[in-house]
Design a protein around this motif. Structure first.
Motif, PDB file in Angstrom:
ATOM      1  N   HIS B  62       5.718 -98.559  25.949  1.00 54.68           N
ATOM      2  CA  HIS B  62       6.446 -97.449  25.343  1.00 54.68           C
ATOM      3  C   HIS B  62       6.234 -97.391  23.834  1.00 54.68           C
ATOM      4  O   HIS B  62       5.844 -98.366  23.195  1.00 54.68           O
ATOM      5  N   SER B  63       6.535 -96.219  23.307  1.00 56.59           N
ATOM      6  CA  SER B  63       6.381 -95.953  21.875  1.00 56.59           C
ATOM      7  C   SER B  63       7.383 -96.754  21.042  1.00 56.59           C
ATOM      8  O   SER B  63       8.409 -97.208  21.549  1.00 56.59           O
ATOM      9  N   LEU B  64       7.069 -96.899  19.751  1.00 57.86           N
ATOM     10  CA  LEU B  64       8.013 -97.586  18.849  1.00 57.86           C
ATOM     11  C   LEU B  64       8.994 -96.599  18.218  1.00 57.86           C
ATOM     12  O   LEU B  64       9.895 -97.010  17.494  1.00 57.86           O
ATOM     13  N   ILE B  65       8.793 -95.287  18.454  1.00 59.27           N
ATOM     14  CA  ILE B  65       9.633 -94.333  17.720  1.00 59.27           C
ATOM     15  C   ILE B  65      10.624 -93.584  18.603  1.00 59.27           C
ATOM     16  O   ILE B  65      11.212 -92.609  18.169  1.00 59.27           O
ATOM     17  N   SER B  66      10.807 -94.030  19.831  1.00 54.48           N
ATOM     18  CA  SER B  66      11.827 -93.388  20.676  1.00 54.48           C
ATOM     19  C   SER B  66      12.295 -94.390  21.714  1.00 54.48           C
ATOM     20  O   SER B  66      11.736 -95.477  21.839  1.00 54.48           O
ATOM     21  N   LYS B  67      13.332 -93.992  22.454  1.00 56.43           N
ATOM     22  CA  LYS B  67      13.843 -94.903  23.478  1.00 56.43           C
ATOM     23  C   LYS B  67      13.175 -94.616  24.819  1.00 56.43           C
ATOM     24  O   LYS B  67      12.893 -93.464  25.147  1.00 56.43           O
ATOM     25  N   SER B  68      12.984 -95.663  25.587  1.00 56.36           N
ATOM     26  CA  SER B  68      12.129 -95.560  26.772  1.00 56.36           C
ATOM     27  C   SER B  68      12.796 -94.852  27.949  1.00 56.36           C
ATOM     28  O   SER B  68      12.112 -94.537  28.915  1.00 56.36           O
ATOM     29  N   TYR B  69      14.097 -94.592  27.872  1.00 57.24           N
ATOM     30  CA  TYR B  69      14.716 -93.991  29.059  1.00 57.24           C
ATOM     31  C   TYR B  69      14.250 -92.555  29.294  1.00 57.24           C
ATOM     32  O   TYR B  69      14.567 -91.970  30.323  1.00 57.24           O
ATOM     33  N   VAL B  70      13.459 -92.008  28.381  1.00 61.37           N
ATOM     34  CA  VAL B  70      12.849 -90.695  28.630  1.00 61.37           C
ATOM     35  C   VAL B  70      11.899 -90.779  29.837  1.00 61.37           C
ATOM     36  O   VAL B  70      11.675 -89.782  30.525  1.00 61.37           O
ATOM     37  N   LEU B  71      11.391 -91.967  30.115  1.00 63.22           N
ATOM     38  CA  LEU B  71      10.488 -92.136  31.255  1.00 63.22           C
ATOM     39  C   LEU B  71      11.244 -92.227  32.577  1.00 63.22           C
ATOM     40  O   LEU B  71      10.645 -92.212  33.647  1.00 63.22           O
ATOM     41  N   ASP B  72      12.572 -92.355  32.472  1.00 59.11           N
ATOM     42  CA  ASP B  72      13.404 -92.461  33.680  1.00 59.11           C
ATOM     43  C   ASP B  72      14.694 -91.679  33.427  1.00 59.11           C
ATOM     44  O   ASP B  72      15.795 -92.166  33.684  1.00 59.11           O
ATOM     45  N   LEU B  73      14.513 -90.447  32.922  1.00 55.05           N
ATOM     46  CA  LEU B  73      15.663 -89.705  32.422  1.00 55.05           C
ATOM     47  C   LEU B  73      16.660 -89.377  33.535  1.00 55.05           C
ATOM     48  O   LEU B  73      17.814 -89.772  33.483  1.00 55.05           O
ATOM     49  N   LEU B  74      16.202 -88.653  34.536  1.00 53.55           N
ATOM     50  CA  LEU B  74      17.056 -88.296  35.677  1.00 53.55           C
ATOM     51  C   LEU B  74      16.256 -88.564  36.955  1.00 53.55           C
ATOM     52  O   LEU B  74      15.033 -88.436  36.953  1.00 53.55           O
ATOM     53  N   PRO B  75      16.929 -88.888  38.044  1.00 50.23           N
ATOM     54  CA  PRO B  75      16.185 -89.206  39.274  1.00 50.23           C
ATOM     55  C   PRO B  75      15.205 -88.101  39.679  1.00 50.23           C
ATOM     56  O   PRO B  75      14.095 -88.386  40.122  1.00 50.23           O
ATOM     57  N   SER B  76      15.601 -86.828  39.474  1.00 49.44           N
ATOM     58  CA  SER B  76      14.742 -85.727  39.929  1.00 49.44           C
ATOM     59  C   SER B  76      13.475 -85.564  39.081  1.00 49.44           C
ATOM     60  O   SER B  76      12.509 -84.965  39.530  1.00 49.44           O
ATOM     61  N   THR B  77      13.492 -86.076  37.860  1.00 51.82           N
ATOM     62  CA  THR B  77      12.328 -85.878  36.986  1.00 51.82           C
ATOM     63  C   THR B  77      11.750 -87.192  36.469  1.00 51.82           C
ATOM     64  O   THR B  77      10.891 -87.182  35.594  1.00 51.82           O
ATOM     65  N   SER B  78      12.230 -88.303  37.015  1.00 56.68           N
ATOM     66  CA  SER B  78      11.831 -89.608  36.473  1.00 56.68           C
ATOM     67  C   SER B  78      10.357 -89.919  36.736  1.00 56.68           C
ATOM     68  O   SER B  78       9.894 -89.907  37.872  1.00 56.68           O
ATOM     69  N   MET B  79       9.658 -90.232  35.670  1.00 57.71           N
ATOM     70  CA  MET B  79       8.239 -90.593  35.780  1.00 57.71           C
ATOM     71  C   MET B  79       8.075 -91.942  36.500  1.00 57.71           C
ATOM     72  O   MET B  79       7.237 -92.076  37.391  1.00 57.71           O
ATOM     73  N   ARG B  81      10.182 -93.456  38.523  1.00 58.28           N
ATOM     74  CA  ARG B  81      10.619 -93.354  39.922  1.00 58.28           C
ATOM     75  C   ARG B  81       9.501 -92.734  40.777  1.00 58.28           C
ATOM     76  O   ARG B  81       9.258 -93.149  41.897  1.00 58.28           O
ATOM     77  N   TYR B  82       8.827 -91.744  40.193  1.00 57.72           N
ATOM     78  CA  TYR B  82       7.732 -91.098  40.911  1.00 57.72           C
ATOM     79  C   TYR B  82       6.616 -92.106  41.199  1.00 57.72           C
ATOM     80  O   TYR B  82       6.122 -92.199  42.321  1.00 57.72           O
ATOM     81  N   LEU B  83       6.221 -92.856  40.159  1.00 61.40           N
ATOM     82  CA  LEU B  83       5.121 -93.807  40.336  1.00 61.40           C
ATOM     83  C   LEU B  83       5.490 -94.905  41.339  1.00 61.40           C
ATOM     84  O   LEU B  83       4.663 -95.305  42.158  1.00 61.40           O
ATOM     85  N   VAL B  84       6.754 -95.363  41.281  1.00 61.43           N
ATOM     86  CA  VAL B  84       7.205 -96.372  42.254  1.00 61.43           C
ATOM     87  C   VAL B  84       7.132 -95.780  43.661  1.00 61.43           C
ATOM     88  O   VAL B  84       6.629 -96.412  44.595  1.00 61.43           O
ATOM     89  N   GLY B  85       7.589 -94.543  43.811  1.00 60.84           N
ATOM     90  CA  GLY B  85       7.572 -93.855  45.104  1.00 60.84           C
ATOM     91  C   GLY B  85       6.166 -93.654  45.637  1.00 60.84           C
ATOM     92  O   GLY B  85       5.948 -93.584  46.852  1.00 60.84           O
ATOM     93  N   GLU B  86       5.195 -93.559  44.739  1.00 60.89           N
ATOM     94  CA  GLU B  86       3.798 -93.370  45.145  1.00 60.89           C
ATOM     95  C   GLU B  86       3.134 -94.686  45.531  1.00 60.89           C
ATOM     96  O   GLU B  86       1.946 -94.710  45.859  1.00 60.89           O
ATOM     97  N   GLY B  87       3.886 -95.787  45.432  1.00 55.85           N
ATOM     98  CA  GLY B  87       3.363 -97.070  45.905  1.00 55.85           C
ATOM     99  C   GLY B  87       2.797 -97.974  44.824  1.00 55.85           C
ATOM    100  O   GLY B  87       2.128 -98.963  45.126  1.00 55.85           O
TER     101      GLY B  87
END
Lengths: 105, 348
Positions: B62-79, B81-87
């Motif tokens: 993750h970047s040094l200039i923001s918080k990482s929860y943007v990658l897992d913001l909400l279940p419906s749009t989580s990056m 979660r998607y990658l985990v779901g794809e195996g």
């Protein structure tokens, strides 16, 4: 369907936003912003120094003293980190040196 | 079916009151994960899955200039979660917001220290021999430097998302630090860090009417629960900025902005220099056409600067945040990203 009030808002906002975004990226704006930033910082610094002198004159703790203590603690933390890393490195190399001896035994 | 005018007014009132009371703040970062390694402010997380179907594991830096929860913001749009779901076996290298003890961290602290150590911990934890690296935003810069500086690391594939390369194309945020404007020390505070507030103000200046437009959007869609949830989550994240270590900021201004070193492909680093052409693994450069923070023109050159024979680019119709947290990105971008990784991975 877009409501009438929203259409009116967009009709005003979009050209204003487009103009403002171009202005923000212009050399003139950035030169002015840099000067304004420096002036503001200098004024804030002078104000802070006066306030700190006043606080220190009354024997109270100023922000400068607090920051100085914080930075000293931070410096100590950095030294502890470096020592911990060095210790880990030495333990790791000691393990690596012992491993072949044990295998040979 | 869309609600009637009366129903909308009722929903507006309910959501408006909940907003004023602060009770409808969305719950973010819900994908279950475990902390597997930490050093100083670096944290390596592993997302739980029902047995990955592909190897090697994926590490997101993750970047040094923001918080990482943007990658897992909400279940419906989580990056993630998607990658985990794809195996995929997904790991995240995250940074706790720095404090004065981290003020002297340089780019080398991350590239020669934390990230290689985290990769070592990941390989041990996942019992793997290689890793697929993903860098988001400034995290992409760190992964580029890492791959160029450490050819010995077992990086199977590498992808950068919304990563700046040509800093002349970065606009306001970069041009403010050209010679004769601001020096890094003008914004570094007496704690040795660039305050989070300074970064927030910089981002807000890019779009002067954005706050007003967002407020209008909010009231217009106040009846729509799904919109409000996403709106509040992105809004909260966007204002939740983190400080930046002063020493790394001085390097960023000197090397990346003023020398524009990434765009030349040769980067002064440590005691020598790095060459982007030394990056030989399969490489994907993903960027967004409407990105106002890292414009597409800034990211574009990376694809030809790396030395990989399998280098490609993915252009997406979204903005900087929508890229990883938007609904459109979830439908269009992620399947392409997952497919790119999948075709360069092994089935378990």
């Amino acid at each position: 369907m877009t409501s009438l009030w929203r259409k009116a808002f967009d009709a005003i906002e979009r050209p204003v936003a487009a103009g403002a975004e171009v202005w923000v990226q212009s050399d003139t704006f950035m030169d002015l912003a840099a000067v304004a930033f420096r002036v503001q910082r200098r004024l804030a610094g002078e104000l802070q120094r006066s306030a700190e002198q006043w606080l220190e004159a009354w024997g109270m703790i100023s922000r400068r003293e607090l920051v100085s203590v914080m930075n000293q603690v931070a410096s100590l933390e950095r030294q502890v980190r470096e020592l911990a890393h060095e210790l880990e490195r030495r333990e790791s190399s000691a393990r690596d040196e012992q491993a072949p001896v044990r295998r040979a035994a | 079916m869309a609600p009637s005018l009366l129903e909308r007014q009722v929903l507006r009132t309910r959501n408006g009151l909940a907003y004023l009371a602060g009770t409808n703040r969305p719950v973010m970062a819900q994908t279950p994960r475990d902390l597997i390694w930490k050093r100083d402010k670096a944290r390596l997380w592993r997302y739980r899955s029902e047995g990955p179907r592909y190897r090697p594991p994926v590490l997101i830096v993750h970047s040094l200039i923001s918080k990482s929860y943007v990658l897992d913001l909400l279940p419906s749009t989580s990056m993630v979660r998607y990658l985990v779901g794809e195996g995929f076996d997904v790991f995240l290298l995250d940074w706790v917001p720095p404090d004065p003890a981290d003020a002297e961290n340089t780019l080398e602290t991350y590239v020669d220290g934390y990230i290689p150590e985290a990769i070592g911990a990941l390989l041990e934890e996942a019992d793997a021999e290689e890793v697929t690296l993903i860098g988001y935003c400034f995290g992409g810069v760190l992964t580029l430097l890492l791959a160029a500086a450490h050819p010995e690391l077992p990086i199977r594939n590498m992808m950068v998302m919304a990563t700046p390369c040509d800093y002349r194309e970065m606009g306001f945020m970069s041009n403010m630090f050209r010679e004769h404007r601001l020096d890094p020390d003008d914004v570094i505070s007496d704690t040795g860090l660039v305050p989070a507030r300074a970064l927030d103000e910089g981002f807000q200046t890019l779009k002067p009417t954005e706050q007003l437009v967002q407020t209008v959007n909010f009231f217009q869609n106040l009846w729509n629960d799904q919109f409000i949830e996403g709106f509040l989550a992105i809004g909260y994240w966007a204002r939740d900025q983190v400080p930046f270590p002063g020493a790394a900021f001085r390097q960023t201004v000197d090397v990346l902005i003023r020398q524009n070193a990434l765009a030349t492909g040769v980067i002064p680093f440590g005691r020598g220099e790095l060459h982007l052409e030394d990056i030989r693994c399969p490489f994907l450069n993903a960027f967004a056409e409407q990105d106002g923070i890292t414009p597409a023109a800034s990211s574009e050159p990376l694809t030809r600067l790396v030395g990989s024979k399998d280098a490609s680019e993915l252009r997406l119709e979204s903005g900087h945040v929508g890229f990883v947290a938007g609904r459109q990105a979830a439908k269009v971008a992620r399947p392409q990203i997952a497919e790119w990784i999948r075709t360069r991975s092994d089935e378990v």
